[in-house]
Design a protein around this motif. Structure first.
Motif, PDB file in Angstrom:
ATOM      1  N   UNK A   1       0.854  -1.245  -0.106  1.00 55.78           N
ATOM      2  CA  UNK A   1       0.134   0.043   0.052  1.00 55.78           C
ATOM      3  C   UNK A   1       1.071   1.432  -0.018  1.00 55.78           C
ATOM      4  N   UNK A   2       0.513   2.144  -0.753  1.00 59.26           N
ATOM      5  CA  UNK A   2       1.371   3.282  -1.117  1.00 59.26           C
ATOM      6  C   UNK A   2       1.449   4.396   0.338  1.00 59.26           C
ATOM      7  N   UNK A   3       2.352   5.116   0.596  1.00 56.36           N
ATOM      8  CA  UNK A   3       2.453   5.720   1.948  1.00 56.36           C
ATOM      9  C   UNK A   3       1.896   6.985   1.353  1.00 56.36           C
ATOM     10  N   UNK A   4       1.666   7.821   2.298  1.00 53.26           N
ATOM     11  CA  UNK A   4       1.242   9.225   2.235  1.00 53.26           C
ATOM     12  C   UNK A   4       2.165   9.997   1.327  1.00 53.26           C
ATOM     13  N   UNK A   5       3.204   9.635   1.339  1.00 49.45           N
ATOM     14  CA  UNK A   5       4.451  10.748   0.843  1.00 49.45           C
ATOM     15  C   UNK A   5       4.324  10.169  -0.680  1.00 49.45           C
ATOM     16  N   UNK A   6       4.293   8.763  -0.809  1.00 47.22           N
ATOM     17  CA  UNK A   6       4.202   8.252  -2.011  1.00 47.22           C
ATOM     18  C   UNK A   6       3.219   8.852  -3.047  1.00 47.22           C
ATOM     19  N   UNK A   7       1.986   8.915  -2.179  1.00 49.52           N
ATOM     20  CA  UNK A   7       0.498   9.600  -2.906  1.00 49.52           C
ATOM     21  C   UNK A   7       1.047  10.925  -3.200  1.00 49.52           C
ATOM     22  N   UNK A   8       1.492  11.739  -2.255  1.00 47.11           N
ATOM     23  CA  UNK A   8       1.840  12.940  -2.638  1.00 47.11           C
ATOM     24  C   UNK A   8       2.743  13.255  -3.835  1.00 47.11           C
ATOM     25  N   UNK A   9       3.704  12.496  -3.826  1.00 47.39           N
ATOM     26  CA  UNK A   9       4.750  12.507  -5.016  1.00 47.39           C
ATOM     27  C   UNK A   9       3.938  12.020  -6.406  1.00 47.39           C
ATOM     28  N   UNK A  10       3.054  11.051  -6.169  1.00 45.35           N
ATOM     29  CA  UNK A  10       2.279  10.511  -7.622  1.00 45.35           C
ATOM     30  C   UNK A  10       1.517  12.094  -8.152  1.00 45.35           C
ATOM     31  N   UNK A  11       0.934  12.892  -7.077  1.00 48.03           N
ATOM     32  CA  UNK A  11       0.061  13.797  -7.307  1.00 48.03           C
ATOM     33  C   UNK A  11       0.793  14.854  -8.273  1.00 48.03           C
ATOM     34  N   UNK A  12       2.150  14.875  -7.997  1.00 47.53           N
ATOM     35  CA  UNK A  12       2.954  16.006  -8.979  1.00 47.53           C
ATOM     36  C   UNK A  12       2.517  15.688 -10.477  1.00 47.53           C
ATOM     37  N   UNK A  13       2.192  14.487 -10.760  1.00 48.04           N
ATOM     38  CA  UNK A  13       1.976  14.240 -12.147  1.00 48.04           C
ATOM     39  C   UNK A  13       0.645  14.185 -12.456  1.00 48.04           C
ATOM     40  N   UNK A  17      -4.924  20.242 -12.840  1.00 44.07           N
ATOM     41  CA  UNK A  17      -4.023  21.389 -12.412  1.00 44.07           C
ATOM     42  C   UNK A  17      -4.187  21.672 -10.863  1.00 44.07           C
ATOM     43  N   UNK A  18      -5.422  21.995 -10.232  1.00 36.52           N
ATOM     44  CA  UNK A  18      -5.561  22.197  -8.951  1.00 36.52           C
ATOM     45  C   UNK A  18      -4.721  21.302  -7.872  1.00 36.52           C
ATOM     46  N   UNK A  19      -5.144  19.751  -8.512  1.00 35.83           N
ATOM     47  CA  UNK A  19      -4.354  18.929  -7.598  1.00 35.83           C
ATOM     48  C   UNK A  19      -2.801  19.015  -7.587  1.00 35.83           C
ATOM     49  N   UNK A  20      -2.272  19.249  -8.977  1.00 35.46           N
ATOM     50  CA  UNK A  20      -0.790  19.473  -9.179  1.00 35.46           C
ATOM     51  C   UNK A  20      -0.436  20.716  -8.505  1.00 35.46           C
ATOM     52  N   UNK A  21      -1.027  21.639  -8.373  1.00 39.64           N
ATOM     53  CA  UNK A  21      -0.677  22.764  -7.669  1.00 39.64           C
ATOM     54  C   UNK A  21      -0.585  22.733  -6.235  1.00 39.64           C
ATOM     55  N   UNK A  22      -1.490  22.149  -5.534  1.00 46.52           N
ATOM     56  CA  UNK A  22      -1.501  21.870  -4.004  1.00 46.52           C
ATOM     57  C   UNK A  22      -0.227  20.871  -3.653  1.00 46.52           C
ATOM     58  N   UNK A  23      -0.291  19.692  -4.700  1.00 50.32           N
ATOM     59  CA  UNK A  23       0.840  18.834  -4.393  1.00 50.32           C
ATOM     60  C   UNK A  23       2.280  19.552  -4.619  1.00 50.32           C
ATOM     61  N   UNK A  24       2.382  20.309  -5.326  1.00 50.61           N
ATOM     62  CA  UNK A  24       3.859  21.026  -5.458  1.00 50.61           C
ATOM     63  C   UNK A  24       4.093  22.013  -4.535  1.00 50.61           C
ATOM     64  N   UNK A  25       2.865  22.562  -4.094  1.00 50.86           N
ATOM     65  CA  UNK A  25       3.290  23.566  -2.862  1.00 50.86           C
ATOM     66  C   UNK A  25       3.395  22.919  -1.484  1.00 50.86           C
ATOM     67  N   UNK A  26       3.071  21.627  -1.498  1.00 47.02           N
ATOM     68  CA  UNK A  26       3.286  20.781  -0.087  1.00 47.02           C
ATOM     69  C   UNK A  26       4.621  20.407  -0.058  1.00 47.02           C
ATOM     70  N   UNK A  27       5.141  19.653  -1.197  1.00 46.91           N
ATOM     71  CA  UNK A  27       6.556  19.202  -1.602  1.00 46.91           C
ATOM     72  C   UNK A  27       7.465  20.572  -1.287  1.00 46.91           C
TER      73      UNK A  27
END
Length: 336
Positions: A1-13, A17-27
């Motif tokens: 099962x993917x960790x929270x961080x793996x999921x976050x990194x996946x959202x970069x792709x 656009x809103x999901x990607x923007x939120x993910x890159x700001x958290x990273x």
């Protein structure tokens, strides 16, 4: 099962656009802490290419992506991975797109990546004969064209890149190649009002002077820019007499015959004196130095000097003028 961080990194792709923007700001925010950097470094093979791709997007996404990469590149292992995956080419390509909105951040990323030998090789394009030096020429041209009159000049950090590449022989030779004329363009920035630019010019020139033994002619070809850049920072505060300035080239004499802003940074004064040392240790360099009334300038500058390290640097140059031969050379080829 993917960790929270793996999921976050996946959202970069993410295609959203809103999901990607939120993910890159958290990273980006995670890269601001040691723990965050350490956690993300475990996913470097995914995080770095994803962030690299985001540099090509609109500012709301590309800006946090660039900020994240700058923070990540402070880790030498991650910076090495970035160079290996072609980050310098990506940064240069995006930097020179007409609509680039993250110029300053990309230049800062290049400063970090050229701390590495592999980053310098990549920026110099040493392995591609047809393209060799193209990136450096573009950066020097931008450094020369952009104005530091605006408080936020996107290219003023180019001076730090030039200091980095001039720590290596291949970089110095490229900057000193008379056909390219790069050092002349760099020296024109020596009287900039930006402290960052001044430091960049001073450190780059000082590093290049380690080639004086073999490339003295290329230095002397640009004497009209070289001697003001070396002598004005160490000329002291006095207004020079007509008797003194009449023995100098016009560009030096004119500057010293009027009131002028002092060069406050002692490191720049030390670097100028170390550069002078490396040039006048060569016989032809010493002759030229006398011909521009250099010894008189150092004499008057020394009288005004109060910083012990700078005084020591004056004295080292002075020993050459008195004895005609060197004592110790400046200690290393890299700018301090």
């Amino acid at each position: 099962m993917a960790t929270e961080l793996e999921e976050l990194v996946g959202f970069l792709s993410s295609p959203s656009p809103p999901v990607k923007k939120a993910a890159v700001e958290i990273v980006r925010d995670l890269t601001g802490s040691e723990d965050g950097l350490l956690s993300l470094s475990m996913y470097a093979s995914t995080v770095l290419p994803s962030l690299s791709q985001l540099l090509k997007e609109k500012k709301e996404v590309s800006e946090p992506a660039a900020e994240a990469l700058i923070n990540l590149s402070l880790n030498s292992n991650l910076a090495t991975k970035m160079v290996e995956m072609g980050m310098i080419k990506t940064a240069m390509d995006v930097l020179y797109k007409p609509d680039s909105s993250i110029t300053r951040l990309l230049v800062m990323l290049l400063v970090n990546l050229t701390q590495l030998d592999s980053g310098i090789v990549s920026l110099l394009q040493i392995e591609d004969e047809k393209m060799q030096g193209l990136y450096v020429m573009k950066l020097v041209r931008s450094f020369g064209r952009s104005s530091d009159e605006t408080r936020d000049d996107p290219f003023d950090h180019v001076g730090s890149i030039l200091v980095n590449i001039s720590k290596k022989e291949a970089g110095r030779k490229m900057l000193l190649d008379s056909k390219r004329g790069l050092l002349k363009q760099i020296l024109r920035q020596f009287d900039s009002t930006s402290p960052l630019r001044k430091k960049g010019v001073s450190g780059t020139l000082r590093n290049c002077c380690f080639e004086a033994e073999n490339q003295l002619q290329n230095f002397l070809l640009i004497s009209e820019f070289l001697w003001p850049a070396l002598l004005l920072p160490v000329a002291g505060k006095k207004i020079y007499s007509e008797q003194d300035t009449s023995k100098m080239p016009l560009e030096l004499g004119s500057a010293l015959s009027i009131e002028r802003e002092p060069w406050d940074d002692p490191e720049i004064r030390v670097e100028a004196l170390e550069s002078i040392y490396l040039i006048i240790v060569q016989e032809a360099g010493l002759r030229t130095f006398w011909s521009v009334n250099g010894p008189r300038i150092l004499q008057l500058g020394y009288e005004d000097e109060e910083d012990p390290k700078v005084m020591e640097a004056y004295e080292r140059v002075g020993s050459l003028l008195v004895h005609g031969s060197g004592t110790e050379e400046p200690s290393s080829e890299t700018s301090k």
